[in-house]
Design an enzyme around this catalytic site. Structure first.
Site, PDB file in Angstrom:
ATOM      1  N   ARG A 102      11.465  13.635  -8.893  1.00  0.00           N
ATOM      2  CA  ARG A 102      10.788  12.389  -9.481  1.00  0.00           C
ATOM      3  C   ARG A 102      11.074  12.590 -10.915  1.00  0.00           C
ATOM      4  O   ARG A 102      10.329  13.423 -11.485  1.00  0.00           O
ATOM      5  CB  ARG A 102       9.587  12.419  -8.876  1.00  0.00           C
ATOM      6  CG  ARG A 102       8.909  11.117  -9.732  1.00  0.00           C
ATOM      7  CD  ARG A 102       7.435  10.855  -9.304  1.00  0.00           C
ATOM      8  NE  ARG A 102       7.541  10.000  -8.192  1.00  0.00           N
ATOM      9  CZ  ARG A 102       6.811   9.260  -7.688  1.00  0.00           C
ATOM     10  NH1 ARG A 102       5.350   9.188  -8.228  1.00  0.00           N
ATOM     11  NH2 ARG A 102       6.644   8.513  -6.575  1.00  0.00           N
ATOM     12  N   HIS A 129      13.533   3.377  -6.301  1.00  0.00           N
ATOM     13  CA  HIS A 129      12.530   4.176  -5.423  1.00  0.00           C
ATOM     14  C   HIS A 129      12.694   3.985  -3.882  1.00  0.00           C
ATOM     15  O   HIS A 129      12.229   3.540  -3.274  1.00  0.00           O
ATOM     16  CB  HIS A 129      11.119   3.676  -5.781  1.00  0.00           C
ATOM     17  CG  HIS A 129      10.131   4.575  -5.335  1.00  0.00           C
ATOM     18  ND1 HIS A 129      10.060   5.688  -4.694  1.00  0.00           N
ATOM     19  CD2 HIS A 129       8.565   4.399  -5.487  1.00  0.00           C
ATOM     20  CE1 HIS A 129       8.929   6.343  -4.481  1.00  0.00           C
ATOM     21  NE2 HIS A 129       8.111   5.542  -4.777  1.00  0.00           N
ATOM     22  N   GLN A 132      10.275   4.709  -0.840  1.00  0.00           N
ATOM     23  CA  GLN A 132       9.417   3.930  -0.743  1.00  0.00           C
ATOM     24  C   GLN A 132      10.046   2.563  -0.245  1.00  0.00           C
ATOM     25  O   GLN A 132       9.135   2.042   0.888  1.00  0.00           O
ATOM     26  CB  GLN A 132       9.007   3.384  -2.102  1.00  0.00           C
ATOM     27  CG  GLN A 132       7.689   2.453  -1.933  1.00  0.00           C
ATOM     28  CD  GLN A 132       6.678   2.753  -1.443  1.00  0.00           C
ATOM     29  OE1 GLN A 132       5.996   3.960  -1.769  1.00  0.00           O
ATOM     30  NE2 GLN A 132       5.947   2.143  -0.550  1.00  0.00           N
ATOM     31  N   ASP A 219       4.132  -4.755  -7.582  1.00  0.00           N
ATOM     32  CA  ASP A 219       3.855  -3.732  -7.841  1.00  0.00           C
ATOM     33  C   ASP A 219       3.370  -3.747  -9.157  1.00  0.00           C
ATOM     34  O   ASP A 219       3.217  -4.845  -9.924  1.00  0.00           O
ATOM     35  CB  ASP A 219       5.285  -2.902  -8.008  1.00  0.00           C
ATOM     36  CG  ASP A 219       5.262  -1.476  -8.645  1.00  0.00           C
ATOM     37  OD1 ASP A 219       4.240  -0.754  -8.527  1.00  0.00           O
ATOM     38  OD2 ASP A 219       6.379  -0.742  -8.839  1.00  0.00           O
ATOM     39  N   CYS A 259       3.300  -0.626  -3.194  1.00  0.00           N
ATOM     40  CA  CYS A 259       3.760   0.592  -2.740  1.00  0.00           C
ATOM     41  C   CYS A 259       2.399   1.632  -3.255  1.00  0.00           C
ATOM     42  O   CYS A 259       2.619   3.029  -2.997  1.00  0.00           O
ATOM     43  CB  CYS A 259       5.045   1.050  -3.836  1.00  0.00           C
ATOM     44  SG  CYS A 259       4.567   0.821  -5.617  1.00  0.00           S
ATOM     45  N   ARG A 287       5.562   6.355   4.509  1.00  0.00           N
ATOM     46  CA  ARG A 287       6.133   7.240   3.826  1.00  0.00           C
ATOM     47  C   ARG A 287       6.425   8.601   4.452  1.00  0.00           C
ATOM     48  O   ARG A 287       7.665   9.280   4.204  1.00  0.00           O
ATOM     49  CB  ARG A 287       5.386   7.350   2.396  1.00  0.00           C
ATOM     50  CG  ARG A 287       5.557   6.310   1.298  1.00  0.00           C
ATOM     51  CD  ARG A 287       6.627   5.781   0.719  1.00  0.00           C
ATOM     52  NE  ARG A 287       7.133   6.945   0.000  1.00  0.00           N
ATOM     53  CZ  ARG A 287       6.977   7.362  -1.147  1.00  0.00           C
ATOM     54  NH1 ARG A 287       5.957   6.690  -1.906  1.00  0.00           N
ATOM     55  NH2 ARG A 287       7.502   8.168  -1.860  1.00  0.00           N
TER      56      ARG A 287
HETATM   57  N1  NVA Z   1       6.824   0.940 -10.471  1.00  0.00           N
HETATM   58  C1  NVA Z   1       6.009   2.017 -10.215  1.00  0.00           C
HETATM   59  C2  NVA Z   1       6.083   2.488  -8.973  1.00  0.00           C
HETATM   60  C3  NVA Z   1       4.981   3.987  -8.697  1.00  0.00           C
HETATM   61  C4  NVA Z   1       5.156   4.526  -7.251  1.00  0.00           C
HETATM   62  C5  NVA Z   1       6.122   3.249 -11.320  1.00  0.00           C
HETATM   63  O1  NVA Z   1       7.388   3.519 -11.574  1.00  0.00           O
HETATM   64  O2  NVA Z   1       5.357   3.693 -12.028  1.00  0.00           O
HETATM   65  N1   CP Z   2       4.367   4.951  -3.936  1.00  0.00           N
HETATM   66  C1   CP Z   2       4.235   5.986  -4.566  1.00  0.00           C
HETATM   67  O1   CP Z   2       5.486   6.506  -4.776  1.00  0.00           O
HETATM   68  O2   CP Z   2       3.078   6.518  -4.725  1.00  0.00           O
HETATM   69  P1   CP Z   2       2.847   8.134  -5.584  1.00  0.00           P
HETATM   70  O3   CP Z   2       3.151   7.566  -7.019  1.00  0.00           O
HETATM   71  O4   CP Z   2       1.446   8.468  -5.646  1.00  0.00           O
HETATM   72  O5   CP Z   2       3.699   9.122  -5.181  1.00  0.00           O
END
Ligand code: NVA
Ligand code: CP
Length: 300
Positions: A102, A129, A132, A219, A259, A287
């Site tokens: 990540r 992502h 997800q 989101d 998500c 997930r």
């Molecule tokens: N769009 C959000 C998703 C978090 C799971 C982010 O990138 O922070």
């Molecule tokens: N939806 C998601 O990826 O959650 P986290 O940021 O908690 O991993």
């Protein structure tokens, strides 16, 4: 399929195969049927951003498959002190069997995959992502029993989720409508992919996008790494909230997905969030199952 880097790389058949295996693994877990398909395998998990769901579902998932997960904070790796991705990739691939990462830049994940001799899984970048979206597709099929002909509507920021949802939902045969403010639309590569689909629509008005939707998704307005833009985004996204009024224009049996983490009273009201909590937390659970399927496909 050698890696899971973005939905654009997957064929429709590969997506369906992952979802079918995910359903099977969910069933087996529920009925305590052991599935130690990755016995002795190790997944390294590199995190350059925060996480609750991704971290815990990958770590629990690899354990349930008979393997083990290694949590690797990028700050504690030499990567955090500037060791190049390609050297990290070539080193880790001599110790472990798969890497989940990540991070911010999609290019870094692609580079990691180029240099690692082992499967790489994108656990979120600014661009994508995919894990997800596989869980979201699994949830939609669970609640609606099909994809073909369903209308998915995404309201909000044209971010990693919008990019991956658009591609994933179109690939499995759903109709996709988005409502994003001007200046906050999905990535050009995604719009380029979507333009060949007659069942794709991009609006700037949420009310137009949501008409008769079967699935409504949103989101956060400011993703991780955009902390300095929070105020500007609050203004730009005013009117892009999923609330009762907007949902009144979707189908009466529409499901709502998020998500998570969610900012209540920003992109979604607390009332809508709680009314749809069963589906939203099933989505969070999925997930685990979807990622176990991905790990089995890539590392098995
Ligand atoms: N769009 C959000 C998703 C978090 C799971 C982010 O990138 O922070
Ligand atoms: N939806 C998601 O990826 O959650 P986290 O940021 O908690 O991993």
């Amino acid at each position: 399929m050698k890696h899971l880097l973005k939905m654009l790389d997957l064929t429709s058949e590969e997506i369906i195969e992952i979802l079918n295996l995910a359903d099977q693994l969910k069933y087996e877990k529920k009925h305590s049927i052991p599935h130690t398909l990755l016995k002795g395998k190790t997944l390294g998990m590199i995190f350059e951003k925060s996480s609750t769901r991704t971290r815990v579902s990958f770590e629990a998932g690899i354990y349930q498959l008979g393997g083990q997960g290694l949590f690797l904070s990028s700050q504690e790796l030499q990567m955090g002190r500037g060791e190049p991705i390609q050297d990290t990739a070539r080193t880790l691939s001599r110790y472990i069997d798969g890497i989940m990462i990540r991070t911010y830049k999609q290019d870094d994940v692609e580079k990691l995959a180029t240099f690692a001799g082992i499967p790489v899984i994108n656990g979120l970048t600014d661009f994508a992502h995919p894990c997800q979206v596989l869980a979201d597709l699994m949830t939609i099929r669970e609640y609606k029993s099909k994809f073909e002909g369903l209308k998915v509507c995404y309201i909000g920021d044209g971010n990693n989720m919008a990019n991956s949802l658009t591609v994933g939902c179109l690939k499995v045969g759903m109709n996709v409508s988005l409502a994003c403010p001007t200046g906050y639309q999905p990535d050009p590569s995604v719009l380029d992919f979507a333009k060949s689909y007659p069942n794709f629509e991009l609006f700037s008005e949420p009310l137009k996008a949501v008409q008769n939707a079967d699935v409504v998704i949103t989101d956060v307005w400011a993703s991780m790494g955009m902390e300095s833009e929070v105020e500007a985004r609050r203004l730009a996204f005013k009117g892009y909230q999923i609330n009762h009024e907007l949902l009144g224009h979707a189908k009466s049996d529409a499901i709502v997905l998020h998500c998570l983490p969610a900012k209540r009273e920003e992109e979604i009201t607390a009332a809508v969030m709680e009314e749809h909590a069963n589906v939203i937390f099933e989505e969070a659970e999925n997930r685990l199952h979807a990622q176990k399927a991905v790990m089995v496909k890539l590392m098995g």
